[in-house]
Design an enzyme around this catalytic site. Structure first.
Site, PDB file in Angstrom:
ATOM      1  CB  ALA A 245     -11.127   3.419  19.807  1.00 35.18           C
ATOM      2  CB  ALA A 246      -7.190   5.217  23.865  1.00 30.84           C
ATOM      3  N   GLY A 247      -9.011   2.874  25.009  1.00 33.88           N
ATOM      4  CA  GLY A 247      -9.228   1.793  25.968  1.00 33.88           C
ATOM      5  C   GLY A 247      -9.486   0.467  25.289  1.00 33.88           C
ATOM      6  CG  ASP A 248     -12.845  -0.130  22.957  1.00 30.99           C
ATOM      7  OD1 ASP A 248     -13.126  -0.577  24.087  1.00 30.99           O
ATOM      8  OD2 ASP A 248     -13.606   0.604  22.311  1.00 30.99           O
TER       9      ASP A 248
END
Length: 302
Positions: A245-248
């Site tokens: 979820a780092a991109g989110d």
């Protein structure tokens, strides 16, 4: 931060239940790999970005669709507990979206998404259109029907709401959608898919949209716009446990920082801290950082 000073962010996107398995390495085609852990948690790029924005300090509303199953109940409860307004979140009879995620020992992942109820999110209502028009920033991704993304983008354009498209997963962008985008957020694979070039080509992207953020994983991000500004923004050093979820986290925090009126390069730098803080913890929505977590990491390394 008082309610009156919080930026108003609306996220129109997907909501899934994430089924996450952990192993030392990802399996090759036809291979079975013995894992060592399993987590079931609400996710989906839309829900993740809504939670990320709320935790980063926004007044955030989620538009989308969940199923009538137990997964849908859990997804909505997680959104509410994270401070996301779900008044306009639809419930569709049948299955919620499901993502099957494999994570290796280095935090890299592979993901299969079954859209379920997300495919029913179509035909924006007058109330949904009003929510978009009255917000500071609209964020969309591409895990919902393309016509819905376009309808939301047009509502934002008509209402003077800035529009961020996180073009994931990669697919063709219609010319009428490109006309509405204020800021495009893509990774390297998505960038090459959009331009048809073998490597990410910022000039080619800027021929389509006025501003671009190219995310580079552990190498940070690159910002460019039609005014001639271009800058590489380094990543924040952390020990990654799960990049799911780092991109989110990055996109949600970027929307908040832009909604607060920060310069976009400064906003990207703060969003990098959010992505890095997220990657330190396993899981999707559970790993999305608070504003305090983001500020602490940002202050340490900025």
């Amino acid at each position: 931060m008082t309610d009156s000073s919080r930026p108003r962010i609306v996220v129109a996107g997907s909501a899934n239940m994430d089924l996450v398995g952990f192993a030392e390495r990802l399996p090759r085609p036809g291979e079975t790999v013995l894992g060592h852990d399993f987590v079931m948690a609400p996710g989906g790029k839309g829900a993740n970005q809504a939670i990320a924005a709320a935790r980063a300090g926004a007044s955030c509303t989620m538009l989308g669709a969940i199923g009538s199953d137990a997964f849908g109940v859990t997804i909505k409860a997680r959104l509410n507990a994270s401070g996301v307004d779900t008044e306009h979140l639809r419930t569709s009879y049948g299955s919620s979206g499901v993502a099957v995620i494999m994570v290796d020992g280095g935090g890299e992942n592979s993901i299969i998404v079954s859209p379920g109820a997300n495919n029913t999110f179509a035909g924006l209502s007058a109330a949904e259109t009003t929510v978009i028009a009255e917000s500071d920033v609209l964020v969309c991704q591409q895990e919902i029907p393309p016509d819905t993304v376009l309808a939301a983008a047009r509502a934002a354009h008509a209402g003077g709401t800035r529009f961020i498209l996180n073009a994931a997963p990669a697919r063709d962008l219609a010319p009428e959608l490109l006309e509405t985008i204020d800021l495009l957020v893509v990774n390297e694979g998505e960038a090459t898919a959009i331009t048809g070039t073998p490597e990410p080509d910022l000039p080619a992207l800027l021929a389509l949209v006025p501003r671009v953020v190219l995310t580079l994983g552990a190498n940070g991000s690159r910002y460019a716009d039609r005014d001639g500004r271009e800058e590489h923004v380094p990543a924040f050093p952390v020990e990654a446990a799960d990049s799911t979820a780092a991109g989110d986290a990055f996109t949600g925090a970027l929307a908040v920082a832009w909604g607060e009126g920060r310069d976009l390069i400064a906003a990207v730098r703060w969003a990098n801290a959010a992505g890095a803080a997220c990657a330190r913890t396993a899981g999707a929505s559970a790993s999305l950082p608070s504003r305090a977590d983001i500020d602490a990491l940002y202050s340490r390394y900025a």
